[in-house]
Design a protein around this motif. Structure first.
Motif, PDB file in Angstrom:
ATOM      1  N   GLU A   1      49.483  59.629  85.430  1.00 32.15           N
ATOM      2  CA  GLU A   1      50.924  59.726  84.799  1.00 32.15           C
ATOM      3  C   GLU A   1      51.322  58.434  83.774  1.00 32.15           C
ATOM      4  N   LYS A   2      50.364  56.664  84.413  1.00 34.07           N
ATOM      5  CA  LYS A   2      50.843  55.974  83.499  1.00 34.07           C
ATOM      6  C   LYS A   2      49.905  55.889  81.688  1.00 34.07           C
ATOM      7  N   PHE A   3      49.101  56.446  82.714  1.00 30.89           N
ATOM      8  CA  PHE A   3      48.097  56.864  81.463  1.00 30.89           C
ATOM      9  C   PHE A   3      48.001  57.669  80.933  1.00 30.89           C
ATOM     10  N   LYS A   4      49.406  58.524  80.497  1.00 29.78           N
ATOM     11  CA  LYS A   4      49.704  59.387  79.984  1.00 29.78           C
ATOM     12  C   LYS A   4      50.774  58.846  78.828  1.00 29.78           C
ATOM     13  N   THR A   5      51.673  58.180  79.380  1.00 30.95           N
ATOM     14  CA  THR A   5      52.954  57.506  79.228  1.00 30.95           C
ATOM     15  C   THR A   5      51.931  56.034  78.415  1.00 30.95           C
ATOM     16  N   LEU A   6      50.858  55.578  78.447  1.00 40.27           N
ATOM     17  CA  LEU A   6      49.831  54.808  77.095  1.00 40.27           C
ATOM     18  C   LEU A   6      50.199  55.508  76.169  1.00 40.27           C
ATOM     19  N   LYS A   7      49.158  56.750  76.568  1.00 46.97           N
ATOM     20  CA  LYS A   7      48.886  56.691  75.510  1.00 46.97           C
ATOM     21  C   LYS A   7      49.680  57.439  74.294  1.00 46.97           C
ATOM     22  N   ASN A   8      50.652  58.577  75.065  1.00 49.16           N
ATOM     23  CA  ASN A   8      51.794  58.337  74.225  1.00 49.16           C
ATOM     24  C   ASN A   8      52.264  57.871  73.034  1.00 49.16           C
ATOM     25  N   PHE A  13      52.751  54.416  67.797  1.00 48.07           N
ATOM     26  CA  PHE A  13      52.484  53.142  66.991  1.00 48.07           C
ATOM     27  C   PHE A  13      51.219  53.906  65.835  1.00 48.07           C
ATOM     28  N   VAL A  14      50.884  54.705  65.921  1.00 48.44           N
ATOM     29  CA  VAL A  14      49.790  55.009  65.105  1.00 48.44           C
ATOM     30  C   VAL A  14      50.954  55.816  63.860  1.00 48.44           C
ATOM     31  N   LYS A  15      51.528  56.454  64.217  1.00 53.15           N
ATOM     32  CA  LYS A  15      52.841  57.281  63.754  1.00 53.15           C
ATOM     33  C   LYS A  15      53.434  55.505  62.616  1.00 53.15           C
ATOM     34  N   LYS A  16      53.529  54.883  63.258  1.00 54.95           N
ATOM     35  CA  LYS A  16      54.514  54.003  62.198  1.00 54.95           C
ATOM     36  C   LYS A  16      53.257  53.327  62.112  1.00 54.95           C
ATOM     37  N   GLY A  17      52.318  53.451  61.583  1.00 57.37           N
ATOM     38  CA  GLY A  17      50.781  52.975  60.908  1.00 57.37           C
ATOM     39  C   GLY A  17      51.290  51.058  62.119  1.00 57.37           C
ATOM     40  N   LYS A  18      51.685  51.469  63.331  1.00 54.89           N
ATOM     41  CA  LYS A  18      51.702  49.987  63.816  1.00 54.89           C
ATOM     42  C   LYS A  18      50.194  50.146  64.806  1.00 54.89           C
ATOM     43  N   TYR A  19      48.746  49.993  64.132  1.00 55.86           N
ATOM     44  CA  TYR A  19      47.491  49.648  64.318  1.00 55.86           C
ATOM     45  C   TYR A  19      47.009  48.876  65.658  1.00 55.86           C
ATOM     46  N   GLU A  20      47.348  47.295  65.701  1.00 54.65           N
ATOM     47  CA  GLU A  20      47.212  46.750  66.523  1.00 54.65           C
ATOM     48  C   GLU A  20      47.803  47.155  67.515  1.00 54.65           C
ATOM     49  N   GLU A  21      49.319  47.365  67.428  1.00 55.33           N
ATOM     50  CA  GLU A  21      49.896  47.653  68.697  1.00 55.33           C
ATOM     51  C   GLU A  21      49.036  49.103  69.461  1.00 55.33           C
ATOM     52  N   ARG A  43      41.597  55.398  69.267  1.00 58.77           N
ATOM     53  CA  ARG A  43      41.440  54.037  68.637  1.00 58.77           C
ATOM     54  C   ARG A  43      40.493  53.870  67.445  1.00 58.77           C
ATOM     55  N   ALA A  44      39.532  54.868  67.581  1.00 57.86           N
ATOM     56  CA  ALA A  44      38.210  54.238  66.384  1.00 57.86           C
ATOM     57  C   ALA A  44      39.558  54.907  65.344  1.00 57.86           C
ATOM     58  N   LEU A  45      39.948  55.647  65.021  1.00 59.03           N
ATOM     59  CA  LEU A  45      41.216  55.896  63.948  1.00 59.03           C
ATOM     60  C   LEU A  45      41.867  54.643  63.907  1.00 59.03           C
ATOM     61  N   CYS A  46      42.132  53.656  64.352  1.00 59.74           N
ATOM     62  CA  CYS A  46      43.152  52.547  64.402  1.00 59.74           C
ATOM     63  C   CYS A  46      42.273  51.728  64.285  1.00 59.74           C
ATOM     64  N   TYR A  47      40.777  51.422  64.682  1.00 65.53           N
ATOM     65  CA  TYR A  47      39.987  49.718  63.570  1.00 65.53           C
ATOM     66  C   TYR A  47      39.219  50.602  62.812  1.00 65.53           C
ATOM     67  N   LEU A  48      39.702  51.593  62.194  1.00 62.67           N
ATOM     68  CA  LEU A  48      39.324  51.958  60.793  1.00 62.67           C
ATOM     69  C   LEU A  48      40.142  51.538  59.788  1.00 62.67           C
ATOM     70  N   LYS A  49      41.347  51.503  60.346  1.00 61.08           N
ATOM     71  CA  LYS A  49      42.444  51.594  59.577  1.00 61.08           C
ATOM     72  C   LYS A  49      42.989  49.875  59.472  1.00 61.08           C
ATOM     73  N   LEU A  50      42.591  49.652  60.225  1.00 57.38           N
ATOM     74  CA  LEU A  50      42.920  47.567  60.347  1.00 57.38           C
ATOM     75  C   LEU A  50      41.110  47.679  60.065  1.00 57.38           C
ATOM     76  N   TYR A  51      39.612  47.804  59.177  1.00 61.48           N
ATOM     77  CA  TYR A  51      38.935  47.215  58.377  1.00 61.48           C
ATOM     78  C   TYR A  51      37.401  47.393  59.613  1.00 61.48           C
ATOM     79  N   LYS A  52      38.082  47.440  60.804  1.00 59.55           N
ATOM     80  CA  LYS A  52      37.348  47.085  61.693  1.00 59.55           C
ATOM     81  C   LYS A  52      36.290  48.509  62.163  1.00 59.55           C
ATOM     82  N   TYR A  53      35.310  48.316  61.614  1.00 54.61           N
ATOM     83  CA  TYR A  53      34.225  49.263  61.498  1.00 54.61           C
ATOM     84  C   TYR A  53      33.346  49.637  62.970  1.00 54.61           C
ATOM     85  N   GLU A  54      32.762  48.321  63.157  1.00 57.76           N
ATOM     86  CA  GLU A  54      32.049  48.060  64.083  1.00 57.76           C
ATOM     87  C   GLU A  54      32.437  47.903  65.601  1.00 57.76           C
TER      88      GLU A  54
END
Length: 94
Positions: A1-8, A13-21, A43-54
């Motif tokens: 349940e907590k997992f689902k909440t955190l994922k949502n 945050f992704v929808k708002k463009g807050k990739y670090e969060e 998370r990989a998508l967020c890293y791409l947006k943050l130019y953290k390719y590795e």
């Protein structure tokens, strides 16, 4: 349940463009469940947006070890490789 909440929360945050969060939320999800591939590809998508390719590549590699036919992981890993190559070229040109 907590997992689902955190994922949502991460997804919001992704929808708002807050990739670090979003990265922080997905990372918390991983502490609860390391087998859930979507949080890694997200998370990989967020890293791409943050130019953290590795980091993005590592997340995708992890997913592909679990699900060797995960299309999102293949696609995002390709983007990560592309980003790393562009970065190398730019550094070589300096």
């Amino acid at each position: 349940e907590k997992f689902k909440t955190l994922k949502n929360e991460g997804n919001d945050f992704v929808k708002k463009g807050k990739y670090e969060e979003a990265v922080n939320k997905y990372s918390e999800c991983m502490k609860l469940n390391t087998e859930e591939c979507t949080v890694y590809t997200n998370r990989a998508l967020c890293y791409l947006k943050l130019y953290k390719y590795e980091e993005a590549k590592q997340d995708c590699d992890h997913v592909l070890q679990i699900e060797d036919s995960n299309i999102k992981a293949f696609y995002r890993r390709a983007l990560a490789y592309k980003g790393l190559q562009v970065r190398k070229k730019n550094m070589a040109g300096i």
